[in-house]
Design a protein around this motif. Structure first.
Motif, PDB file in Angstrom:
ATOM      1  N   LYS A 109      -4.991  -2.842 -10.626  1.00  0.00           N
ATOM      2  CA  LYS A 109      -4.825  -3.815 -11.698  1.00  0.00           C
ATOM      3  C   LYS A 109      -3.553  -4.608 -11.437  1.00  0.00           C
ATOM      4  O   LYS A 109      -2.491  -4.039 -11.243  1.00  0.00           O
ATOM      5  CB  LYS A 109      -4.740  -3.108 -13.046  1.00  0.00           C
ATOM      6  CG  LYS A 109      -4.628  -4.042 -14.226  1.00  0.00           C
ATOM      7  CD  LYS A 109      -4.605  -3.250 -15.528  1.00  0.00           C
ATOM      8  CE  LYS A 109      -4.498  -4.157 -16.721  1.00  0.00           C
ATOM      9  NZ  LYS A 109      -4.463  -3.391 -17.978  1.00  0.00           N
ATOM     10  N   ALA A 110      -3.665  -5.930 -11.406  1.00  0.00           N
ATOM     11  CA  ALA A 110      -2.510  -6.799 -11.197  1.00  0.00           C
ATOM     12  C   ALA A 110      -2.407  -7.759 -12.375  1.00  0.00           C
ATOM     13  O   ALA A 110      -3.416  -8.218 -12.897  1.00  0.00           O
ATOM     14  CB  ALA A 110      -2.666  -7.569  -9.896  1.00  0.00           C
ATOM     15  N   HIS A 111      -1.197  -8.045 -12.806  1.00  0.00           N
ATOM     16  CA  HIS A 111      -0.973  -8.959 -13.927  1.00  0.00           C
ATOM     17  C   HIS A 111      -0.403 -10.272 -13.411  1.00  0.00           C
ATOM     18  O   HIS A 111       0.328 -10.298 -12.438  1.00  0.00           O
ATOM     19  CB  HIS A 111       0.018  -8.355 -14.927  1.00  0.00           C
ATOM     20  CG  HIS A 111      -0.511  -7.160 -15.627  1.00  0.00           C
ATOM     21  ND1 HIS A 111      -1.333  -7.240 -16.716  1.00  0.00           N
ATOM     22  CD2 HIS A 111      -0.352  -5.842 -15.379  1.00  0.00           C
ATOM     23  CE1 HIS A 111      -1.645  -6.023 -17.124  1.00  0.00           C
ATOM     24  NE2 HIS A 111      -1.064  -5.158 -16.322  1.00  0.00           N
ATOM     25  N   PHE A 112      -0.759 -11.358 -14.062  1.00  0.00           N
ATOM     26  CA  PHE A 112      -0.110 -12.623 -13.780  1.00  0.00           C
ATOM     27  C   PHE A 112       0.292 -13.245 -15.102  1.00  0.00           C
ATOM     28  O   PHE A 112      -0.311 -13.000 -16.132  1.00  0.00           O
ATOM     29  CB  PHE A 112      -0.977 -13.555 -12.922  1.00  0.00           C
ATOM     30  CG  PHE A 112      -2.304 -13.926 -13.526  1.00  0.00           C
ATOM     31  CD1 PHE A 112      -2.444 -15.105 -14.220  1.00  0.00           C
ATOM     32  CD2 PHE A 112      -3.403 -13.102 -13.378  1.00  0.00           C
ATOM     33  CE1 PHE A 112      -3.664 -15.465 -14.766  1.00  0.00           C
ATOM     34  CE2 PHE A 112      -4.631 -13.451 -13.920  1.00  0.00           C
ATOM     35  CZ  PHE A 112      -4.760 -14.635 -14.619  1.00  0.00           C
ATOM     36  N   GLN A 124      -2.853 -12.172 -18.278  1.00  0.00           N
ATOM     37  CA  GLN A 124      -4.174 -11.622 -18.011  1.00  0.00           C
ATOM     38  C   GLN A 124      -4.084 -10.655 -16.842  1.00  0.00           C
ATOM     39  O   GLN A 124      -3.082 -10.601 -16.148  1.00  0.00           O
ATOM     40  CB  GLN A 124      -5.151 -12.744 -17.697  1.00  0.00           C
ATOM     41  CG  GLN A 124      -5.310 -13.726 -18.840  1.00  0.00           C
ATOM     42  CD  GLN A 124      -6.308 -14.805 -18.516  1.00  0.00           C
ATOM     43  OE1 GLN A 124      -7.208 -14.608 -17.720  1.00  0.00           O
ATOM     44  NE2 GLN A 124      -6.153 -15.958 -19.122  1.00  0.00           N
ATOM     45  N   ALA A 125      -5.136  -9.920 -16.624  1.00  0.00           N
ATOM     46  CA  ALA A 125      -5.170  -8.950 -15.531  1.00  0.00           C
ATOM     47  C   ALA A 125      -6.308  -9.279 -14.577  1.00  0.00           C
ATOM     48  O   ALA A 125      -7.335  -9.814 -14.969  1.00  0.00           O
ATOM     49  CB  ALA A 125      -5.342  -7.542 -16.076  1.00  0.00           C
ATOM     50  N   ILE A 126      -6.094  -8.962 -13.311  1.00  0.00           N
ATOM     51  CA  ILE A 126      -7.121  -9.085 -12.279  1.00  0.00           C
ATOM     52  C   ILE A 126      -7.353  -7.686 -11.731  1.00  0.00           C
ATOM     53  O   ILE A 126      -6.406  -6.976 -11.398  1.00  0.00           O
ATOM     54  CB  ILE A 126      -6.658 -10.009 -11.136  1.00  0.00           C
ATOM     55  CG1 ILE A 126      -6.423 -11.422 -11.650  1.00  0.00           C
ATOM     56  CG2 ILE A 126      -7.675 -10.006 -10.005  1.00  0.00           C
ATOM     57  CD1 ILE A 126      -5.807 -12.335 -10.627  1.00  0.00           C
ATOM     58  N   TYR A 127      -8.595  -7.288 -11.621  1.00  0.00           N
ATOM     59  CA  TYR A 127      -8.936  -5.981 -11.065  1.00  0.00           C
ATOM     60  C   TYR A 127      -9.529  -6.185  -9.680  1.00  0.00           C
ATOM     61  O   TYR A 127     -10.402  -7.025  -9.497  1.00  0.00           O
ATOM     62  CB  TYR A 127      -9.945  -5.254 -11.955  1.00  0.00           C
ATOM     63  CG  TYR A 127      -9.374  -4.879 -13.298  1.00  0.00           C
ATOM     64  CD1 TYR A 127      -8.769  -3.648 -13.481  1.00  0.00           C
ATOM     65  CD2 TYR A 127      -9.428  -5.762 -14.368  1.00  0.00           C
ATOM     66  CE1 TYR A 127      -8.235  -3.293 -14.710  1.00  0.00           C
ATOM     67  CE2 TYR A 127      -8.896  -5.415 -15.597  1.00  0.00           C
ATOM     68  CZ  TYR A 127      -8.305  -4.187 -15.762  1.00  0.00           C
ATOM     69  OH  TYR A 127      -7.777  -3.841 -16.970  1.00  0.00           O
ATOM     70  N   GLN A 128      -9.037  -5.431  -8.712  1.00  0.00           N
ATOM     71  CA  GLN A 128      -9.547  -5.505  -7.351  1.00  0.00           C
ATOM     72  C   GLN A 128      -9.842  -4.101  -6.858  1.00  0.00           C
ATOM     73  O   GLN A 128      -9.085  -3.173  -7.125  1.00  0.00           O
ATOM     74  CB  GLN A 128      -8.523  -6.146  -6.420  1.00  0.00           C
ATOM     75  CG  GLN A 128      -8.205  -7.579  -6.757  1.00  0.00           C
ATOM     76  CD  GLN A 128      -7.176  -8.163  -5.807  1.00  0.00           C
ATOM     77  OE1 GLN A 128      -6.317  -7.456  -5.314  1.00  0.00           O
ATOM     78  NE2 GLN A 128      -7.274  -9.446  -5.555  1.00  0.00           N
ATOM     79  N   GLU A 129     -10.930  -3.973  -6.124  1.00  0.00           N
ATOM     80  CA  GLU A 129     -11.265  -2.688  -5.532  1.00  0.00           C
ATOM     81  C   GLU A 129     -10.610  -2.596  -4.161  1.00  0.00           C
ATOM     82  O   GLU A 129     -10.660  -3.542  -3.372  1.00  0.00           O
ATOM     83  CB  GLU A 129     -12.777  -2.546  -5.388  1.00  0.00           C
ATOM     84  CG  GLU A 129     -13.191  -1.189  -4.860  1.00  0.00           C
ATOM     85  CD  GLU A 129     -14.695  -1.002  -4.854  1.00  0.00           C
ATOM     86  OE1 GLU A 129     -15.144  -0.019  -4.271  1.00  0.00           O
ATOM     87  OE2 GLU A 129     -15.407  -1.838  -5.432  1.00  0.00           O
ATOM     88  N   TYR A 130      -9.983  -1.467  -3.871  1.00  0.00           N
ATOM     89  CA  TYR A 130      -9.321  -1.266  -2.586  1.00  0.00           C
ATOM     90  C   TYR A 130     -10.356  -0.991  -1.505  1.00  0.00           C
ATOM     91  O   TYR A 130     -11.268  -0.194  -1.692  1.00  0.00           O
ATOM     92  CB  TYR A 130      -8.335  -0.101  -2.662  1.00  0.00           C
ATOM     93  CG  TYR A 130      -7.719   0.222  -1.324  1.00  0.00           C
ATOM     94  CD1 TYR A 130      -6.690  -0.557  -0.821  1.00  0.00           C
ATOM     95  CD2 TYR A 130      -8.192   1.272  -0.557  1.00  0.00           C
ATOM     96  CE1 TYR A 130      -6.134  -0.284   0.414  1.00  0.00           C
ATOM     97  CE2 TYR A 130      -7.642   1.553   0.681  1.00  0.00           C
ATOM     98  CZ  TYR A 130      -6.616   0.767   1.157  1.00  0.00           C
ATOM     99  OH  TYR A 130      -6.078   1.040   2.384  1.00  0.00           O
ATOM    100  N   ARG A 131     -10.225  -1.658  -0.388  1.00  0.00           N
ATOM    101  CA  ARG A 131     -11.046  -1.414   0.797  1.00  0.00           C
ATOM    102  C   ARG A 131     -10.118  -1.294   1.994  1.00  0.00           C
ATOM    103  O   ARG A 131      -9.251  -2.144   2.195  1.00  0.00           O
ATOM    104  CB  ARG A 131     -12.027  -2.564   1.057  1.00  0.00           C
ATOM    105  CG  ARG A 131     -13.081  -2.729   0.013  1.00  0.00           C
ATOM    106  CD  ARG A 131     -14.048  -1.583   0.089  1.00  0.00           C
ATOM    107  NE  ARG A 131     -15.100  -1.766  -0.886  1.00  0.00           N
ATOM    108  CZ  ARG A 131     -16.271  -1.214  -0.793  1.00  0.00           C
ATOM    109  NH1 ARG A 131     -16.555  -0.435   0.224  1.00  0.00           N
ATOM    110  NH2 ARG A 131     -17.168  -1.405  -1.722  1.00  0.00           N
ATOM    111  N   GLN A 132     -10.290  -0.248   2.781  1.00  0.00           N
ATOM    112  CA  GLN A 132      -9.473  -0.061   3.979  1.00  0.00           C
ATOM    113  C   GLN A 132      -9.805  -1.151   4.996  1.00  0.00           C
ATOM    114  O   GLN A 132     -10.971  -1.374   5.305  1.00  0.00           O
ATOM    115  CB  GLN A 132      -9.732   1.314   4.590  1.00  0.00           C
ATOM    116  CG  GLN A 132      -8.928   1.603   5.833  1.00  0.00           C
ATOM    117  CD  GLN A 132      -7.437   1.693   5.567  1.00  0.00           C
ATOM    118  OE1 GLN A 132      -7.010   2.250   4.574  1.00  0.00           O
ATOM    119  NE2 GLN A 132      -6.650   1.137   6.455  1.00  0.00           N
TER     120      GLN A 132
END
Length: 66
Positions: free
Chosen positions: A3-6, A12-20
C-alpha cells in the motif's frame, strides 16, 4: 500487497501486488509505458542492480513517431 500513499487535498492509496523481477547478469530491468489519449506514446526501460529502481537507475526512453 503493498500500500502506497500519495498526497493532495484528499490523500489516496494505491495497492500493488509484489512480483519478483528476473535478474539478467545481476541487473533488474523494468519496462514502463506512456499512453496519450488512446495512443501508445512511448516506453522506457529502467534498470538497476537492485530490484527497486530509483531516479539514479539507468534509463533508456523510446518514443513512438508516426
Amino acid at each position: 500487497m503493498v500500500k502506497a500513499h500519495f498526497g493532495g487535498a484528499r490523500p489516496q492509496a494505491i495497492y500493488q501486488e509484489y512480483r519478483q523481477l528476473p535478474a539478467f547478469s545481476g541487473n533488474y530491468p523494468v519496462i514502463g509505458s506512456w499512453i496519450i489519449g488512446e495512443e501508445a506514446a512511448g516506453i522506457g526501460i529502467r534498470e538497476d542492480t537492485s530490484p527497486i529502481t530509483n531516479n539514479l537507475s539507468r534509463f533508456v526512453p523510446h518514443a513512438f513517431d508516426d
